[in-house]
Design a protein around this motif. Structure first.
Motif, PDB file in Angstrom:
ATOM      1  N   GLU A 227       1.020  -1.379  -0.139  1.00  0.00           N
ATOM      2  CA  GLU A 227       0.376   0.074  -0.106  1.00  0.00           C
ATOM      3  C   GLU A 227       0.809   1.712  -0.231  1.00  0.00           C
ATOM      4  O   GLU A 227       0.462   1.830  -0.590  1.00  0.00           O
ATOM      5  CB  GLU A 227      -0.885   0.272   1.119  1.00  0.00           C
ATOM      6  N   SER A 228       2.419   1.226   0.653  1.00  0.00           N
ATOM      7  CA  SER A 228       2.533   2.527   0.681  1.00  0.00           C
ATOM      8  C   SER A 228       3.568   2.683  -0.238  1.00  0.00           C
ATOM      9  O   SER A 228       4.018   4.097  -1.064  1.00  0.00           O
ATOM     10  CB  SER A 228       3.654   2.124   1.629  1.00  0.00           C
ATOM     11  N   GLU A 229       3.299   2.121  -1.452  1.00  0.00           N
ATOM     12  CA  GLU A 229       3.827   2.317  -3.359  1.00  0.00           C
ATOM     13  C   GLU A 229       2.760   2.410  -4.002  1.00  0.00           C
ATOM     14  O   GLU A 229       3.090   2.858  -5.287  1.00  0.00           O
ATOM     15  CB  GLU A 229       4.850   1.224  -3.526  1.00  0.00           C
ATOM     16  N   ILE A 230       1.617   2.512  -3.282  1.00  0.00           N
ATOM     17  CA  ILE A 230       0.405   2.759  -3.817  1.00  0.00           C
ATOM     18  C   ILE A 230       0.132   4.221  -3.583  1.00  0.00           C
ATOM     19  O   ILE A 230      -0.320   4.408  -2.844  1.00  0.00           O
ATOM     20  CB  ILE A 230      -0.934   2.237  -4.189  1.00  0.00           C
ATOM     21  N   LYS A 231      -0.031   5.516  -5.432  1.00  0.00           N
ATOM     22  CA  LYS A 231      -0.103   6.344  -4.909  1.00  0.00           C
ATOM     23  C   LYS A 231      -1.674   6.566  -5.731  1.00  0.00           C
ATOM     24  O   LYS A 231      -2.365   6.230  -6.577  1.00  0.00           O
ATOM     25  CB  LYS A 231       0.477   7.314  -5.565  1.00  0.00           C
ATOM     26  N   SER A 232      -2.017   7.884  -4.799  1.00  0.00           N
ATOM     27  CA  SER A 232      -3.954   7.850  -5.505  1.00  0.00           C
ATOM     28  C   SER A 232      -3.921   9.749  -5.572  1.00  0.00           C
ATOM     29  O   SER A 232      -4.589  10.080  -5.133  1.00  0.00           O
ATOM     30  CB  SER A 232      -4.594   7.750  -4.484  1.00  0.00           C
ATOM     31  N   GLY A 234      -4.231  12.777  -8.862  1.00  0.00           N
ATOM     32  CA  GLY A 234      -4.571  13.229  -9.953  1.00  0.00           C
ATOM     33  C   GLY A 234      -4.314  12.282 -11.541  1.00  0.00           C
ATOM     34  O   GLY A 234      -4.493  12.696 -12.044  1.00  0.00           O
ATOM     35  N   TYR A 235      -2.983  12.232 -11.237  1.00  0.00           N
ATOM     36  CA  TYR A 235      -2.236  11.374 -12.445  1.00  0.00           C
ATOM     37  C   TYR A 235      -2.691   9.261 -12.661  1.00  0.00           C
ATOM     38  O   TYR A 235      -2.799   9.143 -12.120  1.00  0.00           O
ATOM     39  CB  TYR A 235      -0.551  11.340 -11.587  1.00  0.00           C
ATOM     40  N   VAL A 236      -2.623   9.983 -14.009  1.00  0.00           N
ATOM     41  CA  VAL A 236      -4.019   8.437 -14.525  1.00  0.00           C
ATOM     42  C   VAL A 236      -3.137   7.424 -14.349  1.00  0.00           C
ATOM     43  O   VAL A 236      -3.230   6.653 -13.699  1.00  0.00           O
ATOM     44  CB  VAL A 236      -3.675   9.218 -16.077  1.00  0.00           C
ATOM     45  N   LEU A 237      -2.088   7.558 -14.845  1.00  0.00           N
ATOM     46  CA  LEU A 237      -0.717   5.990 -13.998  1.00  0.00           C
ATOM     47  C   LEU A 237      -1.571   5.742 -12.814  1.00  0.00           C
ATOM     48  O   LEU A 237      -1.757   4.168 -12.394  1.00  0.00           O
ATOM     49  CB  LEU A 237       0.730   6.422 -14.055  1.00  0.00           C
ATOM     50  N   HIS A 238      -1.052   6.923 -11.720  1.00  0.00           N
ATOM     51  CA  HIS A 238      -0.960   6.395 -10.091  1.00  0.00           C
ATOM     52  C   HIS A 238      -2.942   6.207 -10.074  1.00  0.00           C
ATOM     53  O   HIS A 238      -3.277   5.215  -9.141  1.00  0.00           O
ATOM     54  CB  HIS A 238      -1.439   7.628  -9.501  1.00  0.00           C
ATOM     55  N   SER A 239      -3.752   6.813 -10.768  1.00  0.00           N
ATOM     56  CA  SER A 239      -5.482   6.510 -10.529  1.00  0.00           C
ATOM     57  C   SER A 239      -5.666   4.535 -11.270  1.00  0.00           C
ATOM     58  O   SER A 239      -6.234   4.232 -10.260  1.00  0.00           O
ATOM     59  CB  SER A 239      -6.854   7.069 -11.378  1.00  0.00           C
ATOM     60  N   LEU A 240      -4.897   4.978 -12.082  1.00  0.00           N
ATOM     61  CA  LEU A 240      -4.956   3.434 -12.630  1.00  0.00           C
ATOM     62  C   LEU A 240      -4.616   1.835 -11.510  1.00  0.00           C
ATOM     63  O   LEU A 240      -5.282   1.220 -11.582  1.00  0.00           O
ATOM     64  CB  LEU A 240      -5.053   3.306 -14.194  1.00  0.00           C
ATOM     65  N   VAL A 257     -14.153   0.606  -2.382  1.00  0.00           N
ATOM     66  CA  VAL A 257     -14.458   2.396  -2.547  1.00  0.00           C
ATOM     67  C   VAL A 257     -14.260   2.718  -1.331  1.00  0.00           C
ATOM     68  O   VAL A 257     -13.605   3.769  -1.677  1.00  0.00           O
ATOM     69  CB  VAL A 257     -15.701   2.857  -2.882  1.00  0.00           C
ATOM     70  N   LEU A 258     -14.216   1.992  -0.461  1.00  0.00           N
ATOM     71  CA  LEU A 258     -14.056   2.879   0.661  1.00  0.00           C
ATOM     72  C   LEU A 258     -12.611   2.678   0.663  1.00  0.00           C
ATOM     73  O   LEU A 258     -11.419   3.495   1.654  1.00  0.00           O
ATOM     74  CB  LEU A 258     -14.513   2.466   2.218  1.00  0.00           C
ATOM     75  N   LYS A 259     -11.980   1.530   0.218  1.00  0.00           N
ATOM     76  CA  LYS A 259     -10.893   1.490   0.565  1.00  0.00           C
ATOM     77  C   LYS A 259      -9.533   2.918  -0.397  1.00  0.00           C
ATOM     78  O   LYS A 259      -8.826   3.288  -0.040  1.00  0.00           O
ATOM     79  CB  LYS A 259     -10.160   0.490   0.164  1.00  0.00           C
ATOM     80  N   ALA A 260     -10.413   2.710  -1.397  1.00  0.00           N
ATOM     81  CA  ALA A 260     -10.076   3.660  -2.362  1.00  0.00           C
ATOM     82  C   ALA A 260     -10.441   5.418  -1.825  1.00  0.00           C
ATOM     83  O   ALA A 260      -9.040   5.783  -2.442  1.00  0.00           O
ATOM     84  CB  ALA A 260     -10.983   4.511  -3.772  1.00  0.00           C
ATOM     85  N   VAL A 261     -11.363   5.752  -1.070  1.00  0.00           N
ATOM     86  CA  VAL A 261     -11.303   7.318  -0.762  1.00  0.00           C
ATOM     87  C   VAL A 261     -10.734   7.654   0.019  1.00  0.00           C
ATOM     88  O   VAL A 261      -9.707   7.800   0.543  1.00  0.00           O
ATOM     89  CB  VAL A 261     -13.022   6.731  -0.010  1.00  0.00           C
ATOM     90  N   ASN A 262      -9.892   5.807   1.114  1.00  0.00           N
ATOM     91  CA  ASN A 262      -9.492   6.391   2.434  1.00  0.00           C
ATOM     92  C   ASN A 262      -7.818   6.125   2.489  1.00  0.00           C
ATOM     93  O   ASN A 262      -6.864   6.549   3.170  1.00  0.00           O
ATOM     94  CB  ASN A 262      -9.910   5.248   3.316  1.00  0.00           C
ATOM     95  N   LEU A 263      -7.622   5.870   0.665  1.00  0.00           N
ATOM     96  CA  LEU A 263      -6.384   6.107   0.497  1.00  0.00           C
ATOM     97  C   LEU A 263      -5.998   7.498   0.149  1.00  0.00           C
ATOM     98  O   LEU A 263      -4.520   7.665   0.095  1.00  0.00           O
ATOM     99  CB  LEU A 263      -5.976   5.449  -1.098  1.00  0.00           C
TER     100      LEU A 263
END
Ligand SMILES: [Mg+2]
Length: 318
Positions: A227-232, A234-240, A257-263
């Motif tokens: 998880e620490s290497e997953i960025k969230s 507004g860059y498209v590659l991060h979002s993908l 979706v809650l996991k996504a929001v809480n990133l």
């Protein structure tokens, strides 16, 4: 096609978006201490609970246009109508618009063709086309040519985001969702898509430096990344990456979706993109009822989806 998977995907986007809107830009550390568990109101954009943003508005504009067939200029005009008049706004107005989208839509309003309106520089790789691409999955479900699917995805992305990185992100996402729509298991579909896409990009002879950027998605197993290497951002590659990671590391729409929001950071868009996959996969009836009740313009969205479904079932297109 099962309407449960159509309603699930589209409401999946809007509800994910609405869960993220109030906490956009909050850090992961903040959300670890104060996790979002339900719709909140106000905070970041001062909007009531259930309010979705540009991600959903442009998704709904795309459906609105596809109902009448595939016309890239009409899609561009509908996007411009949202930007100028709040068409398909949650409360009929615009409260958030990204930089590349603003520039592209202003070009359309000034008379440019939607075929040439999108930014194509490296810095035009925000997540603004990925966040609104899901309806194309349903539209292209019977299109057997991968080449044709790629061309159409490229055209729709390029209205605002014409750089290969954005186009390819949209294409990986839609090709994956297409397999989910056909009923594949989500892990099996992911392995299939990796092979299919690696073959496709090899054949197309794209710039290798660009392709290398997709290594964590297409060569490695994205769900195994820490998880620490997953960025969230507004860059498209991060979002993908983040959306695949959230979807593949959870077992329900709600959890995904809650996991996504809480990133944290670009919470609404990460959750909208994740929510599209999860809603499509698990189906509309698995989205919590209280979220459906509270999401803005529920009836309008439902009618739009039903209209889209009727058109798709009549097989007017592919
Ligand atoms: Mg947004």
């Amino acid at each position: 096609m099962n309407i449960n998977k159509l309603k699930g995907g589209i409401f999946g986007v809007t509800i994910g978006d609405a869960l993220g809107v109030p906490v956009e830009f909050k850090s992961r550390e903040f959300l670890r201490v104060n996790p979002v568990k339900d719709f909140l109101g106000y905070l970041c954009w001062n909007q009531p609970p259930g309010t979705w943003s540009d991600d959903s508005s442009l998704t709904l504009c795309l459906i609105d246009s596809l109902i009448n067939g595939f016309d890239i200029e009409d899609i561009g005009q509908k996007f411009a109508n949202w930007y100028q008049n709040g068409y398909w706004g949650a409360h009929h107005k615009v409260f958030d618009v990204g930089g590349s989208i603003r520039c592209s839509l202003e070009r359309i309003i000034a008379g440019e063709s939607a075929r040439f309106s999108g930014g194509f520089f490296e810095y035009d790789n925000g997540n603004g086309s990925l966040m609104r691409i899901l309806p194309m999955v349903y539209f292209l479900q019977n299109e057997r040519s991968i080449e044709e699917r790629f061309m159409k995805i490229r055209e729709v992305s390029s209205i605002t985001h014409a750089n290969l990185r954005s186009v390819l992100s949209c294409f990986i996402y839609t090709e994956y969702a297409l397999l989910l729509l056909k009923g594949d298991d989500k892990y099996l579909a992911y392995q299939k898509i990796k092979k299919q896409l690696v073959d496709f990009v090899e054949e197309k002879d794209f710039n290798q430096r660009e392709i290398k950027l997709f290594e964590r998605v297409l060569i490695q197993d994205i769900f195994d990344i820490n998880e620490s290497e997953i960025k969230s951002s507004g860059y498209v590659l991060h979002s993908l990456e983040a959306s695949l990671w959230c979807f593949l590391n959870t077992d329900s729409y709600q959890e995904a979706v809650l996991k996504a929001v809480n990133l944290g950071d670009d919470t609404d868009t990460t959750a909208a993109i994740t929510g599209g996959l999860a809603g499509l996969y698990y189906g509309y009836d698995k989205i919590p009822e209280n979220w459906k009740k509270e999401v803005a313009r529920f009836n309008d969205i439902e009618s739009l989806i039903e209209n889209f479904y009727t058109k798709l079932e009549n097989e007017i297109y592919c």
